[in-house]
Design an enzyme around this catalytic site. Structure first.
Site, short mmCIF file in Angstrom:
data_model
loop_
_atom_site.label_atom_id
_atom_site.label_comp_id
_atom_site.label_asym_id
_atom_site.label_seq_id
_atom_site.Cartn_x
_atom_site.Cartn_y
_atom_site.Cartn_z
N HIS A 11 39.22 34.26 35.57
CA HIS A 11 39.29 33.89 34.16
C HIS A 11 39.02 35.10 33.26
O HIS A 11 39.58 35.19 32.17
CB HIS A 11 38.32 32.75 33.85
CG HIS A 11 38.85 31.41 34.26
ND1 HIS A 11 38.86 30.34 33.42
CD2 HIS A 11 39.38 30.97 35.43
CE1 HIS A 11 39.39 29.29 34.03
NE2 HIS A 11 39.69 29.66 35.27
N ASP A 19 37.60 43.11 32.24
CA ASP A 19 36.68 43.91 31.42
C ASP A 19 35.33 43.25 31.18
O ASP A 19 34.55 43.70 30.35
CB ASP A 19 37.32 44.24 30.09
CG ASP A 19 37.62 43.00 29.25
OD1 ASP A 19 37.36 41.86 29.72
OD2 ASP A 19 38.10 43.15 28.12
#
Length: 117
Positions: A11, A19
């Site tokens: 996700h 990130d």
């Protein structure tokens, strides 16, 4: 926990790349990706990442990014090979999370399209 950590990483990567933006919490000026429809009541394992980050910071401060911790936790829980060197995000995309992560009620064609993006 392996499935939860893999889902958490998945996700995270689906929105702005891998990130760790999914780890950021809402503030007065920013709504977290955690609050998006596909993530709400769906992703978990945040406390595991927090524990790993705490232990690493104690031993080697400001060395390992949360993005790499998340990737390594997913890898180590499932034995995947993943490249390192990600940078931590300082921003989120609630709309990207709502629009880019496949929802449980999406058609197969919609899900396939989202994976091709």
């Amino acid at each position: 926990m392996a499935a939860s950590l893999l889902r958490l990483h998945f996700h995270d990567c689906f929105v702005k790349g891998c990130d760790a933006s999914i780890l950021l919490v809402s503030t007065g000026s920013m709504l977290s990706e955690r609050r998006s429809n596909p993530n709400r009541d769906s992703v978990c394992g945040f406390e595991v990442i927090d524990e790993i980050k705490f232990a690493l910071e104690k031993e080697c401060p400001h060395t390992v990014s949360c993005a790499d911790i998340l990737a390594l936790a997913a890898r180590d829980s499932t034995s995947l090979e993943v490249p390192l060197g990600r940078r931590d995000s300082k921003g989120v995309s609630l709309s990207g999370s709502n629009n880019n992560i496949p929802a449980s009620n999406n058609t197969f064609q919609t899900i396939l399209t989202k994976f091709k993006l």
